[in-house]
Design an enzyme around this catalytic site. Structure first.
Site, PDB file in Angstrom:
ATOM      1  CB  SER A  22      42.034   4.224  -2.071  1.00 16.06           C
ATOM      2  OG  SER A  22      42.713   3.966  -0.874  1.00 16.06           O
TER       3      SER A  22
HETATM    4  C1  SAM Z   1      44.069   5.821   2.236  1.00 13.89           C
HETATM    5  S1  SAM Z   1      43.774   5.112   3.781  1.00 13.89           S
HETATM    6  C2  SAM Z   1      43.728   3.380   3.408  1.00 13.89           C
HETATM    7  C3  SAM Z   1      42.552   2.918   2.627  1.00 13.89           C
HETATM    8  C4  SAM Z   1      42.187   1.478   2.911  1.00 13.89           C
HETATM    9  N1  SAM Z   1      43.101   0.528   2.317  1.00 13.89           N
HETATM   10  C5  SAM Z   1      40.751   1.201   2.528  1.00 13.89           C
HETATM   11  O1  SAM Z   1      40.500   0.341   1.708  1.00 13.89           O
HETATM   12  O2  SAM Z   1      39.885   1.867   3.100  1.00 13.89           O
HETATM   13  C6  SAM Z   1      45.366   5.169   4.580  1.00 13.89           C
HETATM   14  C7  SAM Z   1      45.370   4.516   5.924  1.00 13.89           C
HETATM   15  O3  SAM Z   1      46.716   4.321   6.322  1.00 13.89           O
HETATM   16  C8  SAM Z   1      46.760   4.446   7.713  1.00 13.89           C
HETATM   17  N2  SAM Z   1      48.152   4.673   8.144  1.00 13.89           N
HETATM   18  C9  SAM Z   1      48.846   5.830   8.161  1.00 13.89           C
HETATM   19  N3  SAM Z   1      50.085   5.624   8.632  1.00 13.89           N
HETATM   20  C10 SAM Z   1      50.180   4.302   8.903  1.00 13.89           C
HETATM   21  C11 SAM Z   1      51.208   3.478   9.428  1.00 13.89           C
HETATM   22  N4  SAM Z   1      52.393   3.987   9.782  1.00 13.89           N
HETATM   23  N5  SAM Z   1      50.950   2.165   9.578  1.00 13.89           N
HETATM   24  C12 SAM Z   1      49.741   1.632   9.241  1.00 13.89           C
HETATM   25  N6  SAM Z   1      48.733   2.367   8.748  1.00 13.89           N
HETATM   26  C13 SAM Z   1      48.940   3.685   8.583  1.00 13.89           C
HETATM   27  C14 SAM Z   1      45.839   5.619   7.980  1.00 13.89           C
HETATM   28  O4  SAM Z   1      45.424   5.660   9.336  1.00 13.89           O
HETATM   29  C15 SAM Z   1      44.726   5.358   7.006  1.00 13.89           C
HETATM   30  O5  SAM Z   1      43.675   4.641   7.584  1.00 13.89           O
END
Ligand code: SAM
Length: 391
Positions: free
Chosen positions: A96
């Site tokens: 992010s």
């Molecule tokens: C914007 S990224 C997160 C960034 C992360 N916190 C970092 O520091 O790199 C969003 C993440 O949420 C995950 N995601 C999407 N749906 C999800 C779910 N239902 N449960 C857990 N993770 C999920 C995606 O696979 C993705 O890796």
């Protein structure tokens, strides 16, 4: 040549100068945490195409390092989406934007020793920042995609951090590790998953990007009772990718955009409301999605061509509105399908004006651990203006 340590320090200083980082611990966390270890490569959009920038390629090394320490979100994964007009796929994981991470971490009011649940481990970088404050043994992070969870666990271990990283659907929280003092979701959701509420300690805080199809906004909720949270949207835009339920799909709930829109016999009208004004106004987009709750929208409120604004909803409803007025100063509209989308937008616009053109920060949410009892309100929880979740 700027060293990695200088890059890190520069990013931390820029976040402090911008007022996004206020706490000394967070400055140190940004200074000490090597983002480059969590983002070995990322995708950059070049003329509408996604190009990989790989830190292991000597030709790209400098560009990669600059990118890693720029205040930008970095896409690290694309997932094919045949029903969307994406070439290589839709972004499904990223590191992010540091400004957004910092804003969320400040709003979380983390104290040493707090138990924290992060939803959406992604690269693991934000988890590393959390570990800095509360200790890795107090951080639990859940990632839907097992391959991403493995890579993040490895990257964290490489920098000496061992939080619990679980592969699974974060909407369930993690009951076996509950309760949590803080929950931070780095993927957007259209409601407050009940499990998060029941896994929160009394007085605990949730930070999440609540979004429908049009605009996200970061929401800060506090536990009022074991089964209820309440709070307001922050003055921070949310731009997170939606929570998904399937690893192989970028869609938020397996939705598909394959359906055919029946554009025969549209209803044709004119409107005095300039569609261009609506298209690019984030406050209005936020409020419009409250009015359109529960419908998945695509290409909505964003000019697809120079002459028209158009929108399509997964229920088969659609509209097009011309961006240039006719000789009477009115804008021609065509709409069809089960619901009159444009009419809803127009009545939302009228209410938005009556309420003094509020932005998202003037709205809040009350949510019970039962999705039937969750709603957004305007100005105060007892307001006559309320909209149901999910968006
Ligand atoms: C914007 S990224 C997160 C960034 C992360 N916190 C970092 O520091 O790199 C969003 C993440 O949420 C995950 N995601 C999407 N749906 C999800 C779910 N239902 N449960 C857990 N993770 C999920 C995606 O696979 C993705 O890796």
């Amino acid at each position: 040549m700027t060293s990695v340590v200088d890059h890190r320090r520069d990013l931390a200083s820029a976040l402090v100068a911008a007022g996004t980082v206020r706490s000394p611990w967070l400055r140190r966390a940004f200074e000490d945490t090597p983002r480059e270890r969590f983002v070995p490569r990322f995708y950059r959009s070049v003329s509408g195409h996604e190009a990989l920038v790989d830190g292991t390629d000597p030709q790209q090394h400098q560009e990669w390092l600059r990118g890693v320490y720029t205040d930008e979100a970095l896409t690290v994964q694309l997932t094919p989406a045949p029903d969307l007009a994406y070439g290589a796929g839709a972004p499904t994981s990223s590191s992010s934007m540091p400004t957004v991470m910092a804003g969320m971490l400040e709003a979380l009011d983390l104290q040493p020793g707090h138990r924290v649940l992060e939803i959406g481990t992604g690269t693991g970088y934000n988890a590393a920042l959390l570990c800095h404050r509360v200790g890795a043994h107090n951080v639990v992070s859940v990632e839907l995609d097992p391959a991403l969870a493995d890579a993040a666990r490895q990257a964290l271990a490489d920098v000496g951090l061992f939080p619990a990283v679980h592969a699974g659907d974060g909407t369930a929280g993690l009951a076996t590790a509950a309760p949590f003092d803080r929950i931070i979701a780095t993927a957007a959701t259209d409601h407050i998953p009940p499990a998060w509420i029941s896994q929160l300690t009394p007085g605990g805080i949730i930070i999440v990007d609540l979004r429908g199809s049009l605009a996200g906004s970061l929401l800060r909720l506090t536990a009022l009772d074991p089964d209820i949270v309440e709070g307001t949207f922050q003055d921070l835009p949310g731009a997170f990718m939606p929570m998904r339920t399937r690893v192989d799909s970028p869609h938020r709930d397996g939705e598909s955009w394959d359906q055919v829109f029946d554009q025969r016999n549209p209803q044709r009208t004119t409107t005095p409301v300039d569609p261009g004004l609506i298209a690019d106004n984030p406050s209005l987009r936020f409020m419009a999605q409250l009015h359109l709750a529960g419908r998945r929208l695509r290409g909505f409120l964003r000019p697809l061509s120079g002459t028209e604004l158009s929108g399509r909803s997964t229920d088969g409803s659609w509209f097009t509105a011309r961006l240039h007025p006719d000789n009477d100063g009115l804008f021609p509209v065509a709409q069809g399908g089960p619901r009159r989308l444009w009419d809803t937008i127009e009545s939302c616009y009228a209410l938005w004006q009556r309420l003094g053109e509020p932005n998202a920060a003037q709205f809040g949410v009350t949510a019970y651990d039962d999705t039937a009892l969750q709603h957004v309100w305007f100005d105060n929880p007892d307001s006559q203006y309320q909209w149901p979740l999910p968006l």
